[in-house]
Design an enzyme around this catalytic site. Sequence first.
Site, PDB file in Angstrom:
ATOM      1  N   ASP A 127       1.167  -1.173  -0.339  1.00  0.00           N
ATOM      2  CA  ASP A 127       0.452   0.250   0.518  1.00  0.00           C
ATOM      3  C   ASP A 127       0.987   1.530  -0.203  1.00  0.00           C
ATOM      4  O   ASP A 127       0.085   2.015  -0.221  1.00  0.00           O
ATOM      5  CB  ASP A 127      -0.477  -0.188   1.275  1.00  0.00           C
ATOM      6  CG  ASP A 127      -1.884  -0.698   1.349  1.00  0.00           C
ATOM      7  OD1 ASP A 127      -2.614  -1.249   0.383  1.00  0.00           O
ATOM      8  OD2 ASP A 127      -2.307  -1.498   2.012  1.00  0.00           O
TER       9      ASP A 127
ATOM     10  N   ASP B 132      -4.658  -6.354  -5.728  1.00  0.00           N
ATOM     11  CA  ASP B 132      -4.206  -4.572  -5.560  1.00  0.00           C
ATOM     12  C   ASP B 132      -2.933  -3.892  -6.022  1.00  0.00           C
ATOM     13  O   ASP B 132      -2.790  -2.985  -6.293  1.00  0.00           O
ATOM     14  CB  ASP B 132      -4.829  -4.108  -4.065  1.00  0.00           C
ATOM     15  CG  ASP B 132      -5.678  -5.202  -3.866  1.00  0.00           C
ATOM     16  OD1 ASP B 132      -6.167  -5.931  -4.225  1.00  0.00           O
ATOM     17  OD2 ASP B 132      -6.643  -4.931  -2.543  1.00  0.00           O
TER      18      ASP B 132
HETATM   19  N1  GLY Z   1      -6.810  -3.186  -0.189  1.00  0.00           N
HETATM   20  C1  GLY Z   1      -7.217  -2.668  -1.101  1.00  0.00           C
HETATM   21  C2  GLY Z   1      -8.896  -2.985  -1.348  1.00  0.00           C
HETATM   22  O1  GLY Z   1      -9.926  -2.891  -0.877  1.00  0.00           O
HETATM   23  O2  GLY Z   1      -9.555  -2.778  -2.381  1.00  0.00           O
END
Ligand code: GLY
Length: 414
Positions: A127, A191
């Site tokens: 992230d 992601d």
């Molecule tokens: N982990 C990021 C999302 O919830 O898309």
Amino acid sequence: MMKIKNNYIRWKRVGTLLTVLGIYGTISLSSCKPGPGFDVDHQLNYCLGQLSKSVSQLPDSGKIPRNILPGQKEWNYVGYRDWCSGFWPGILWYAYDYTRDRKWLQTADRYSRLLFPLADRSPEGHDLGFELYCSLGNGYRLTDSTDYKAVLLRAADSLATLYNSKVGTILSWPHKVKGTDWPLRHNTIMDNMMNLELLFWASKNGGAKRLYDIAVSHALKTMKNQFRPDYSSYHVVLYDTATGEKVKAITHQGYADNSMWARGQAWAIYGYTMTYRETKDPQFLDFARKVTDVYLKRLPEDLIPYWDFDDPSIPDAPRDASAAAITASALLELSGYVMDKTVAEKYYDKAVAMLKELSSVRYQSRNVNNAFLLHSTGNMPEGSEINASIIYADYYYMEALIRLHKLQNKENLL
Ligand code: GLY
């Protein structure tokens, strides 16, 4: 010291030149179309109005807006270590991008600086890209701040420490994941494709060439291991840390291991479009189209996905406006890369139609709360942020509106 770049005129000239040369011919063609009944400036001004209300109510501390749950009126705030911390400053940078009003720059800069320590901690996960590229990445694009550049370069090196060369991907979640019984293996989540953008950027801006190679390897491995034959994606792949072998593909935020989690597919559409932009390798463009086409084919008529395409409670399942916003933004970019004019126009028209629906009374927050959008779903299996206003939906909605505005004005998209 921060220097404000006046890119506006320069990009206008570049856009005109590219149009004349035919390089962005598809974008230019599409951009002649106003988008039936859709006034993008009106929607951007709506966003600025909502944003002004939110800014006027901010607590005077390091608190960053993350969500407004159903029935609530006020933002719930998080600190700088939350994975969503970069979207709020990113929205403020988009407000500055659109208006060139220094009041937005000053607020964006204040929130961006809150995130600086992230680059110098051991990374809590992939992230770092969302946190720092959506904030400082936009800030650097608009200001050339050497402070931002230095933090971004350190962040890219930090993200790269999660790369496992045996596997060929980044370890997305280095920590034990709450609510799972996975063994502590190398995991890669869909992601993570989004956060390759920080590595690509760094490799072009003074960082090591190795960062580019890591991003390409991650994209290739994910392409090989994280999709079904119909190009729908698995949320998570677990690998054997020592041998690099794929162990299994599962879900964490989707309905089931074999279901198509809407936001995961949206991350794939955006991620492979961006990877094509950065590499110009045609296999990524081809793949971006494939992952897009399965998503478009399975959408409901109003083009806003249910949170998971395979939830058996559809049509009573919650929607995910965030997935629609991410996809709309990606399709505006993808439409400029596809040489087949019919397909390019289809992607552009779908993006405009998605934005039109998101901008309707059904999805805009308006007087319900100060966010831009309602009806996003964060983590359904955990029961969190269901049918809520969530900051990343607003971020990608505003990004998509600005992209559309730039295309309509024949400016460079990025
Ligand atoms: N982990 C990021 C999302 O919830 O898309």
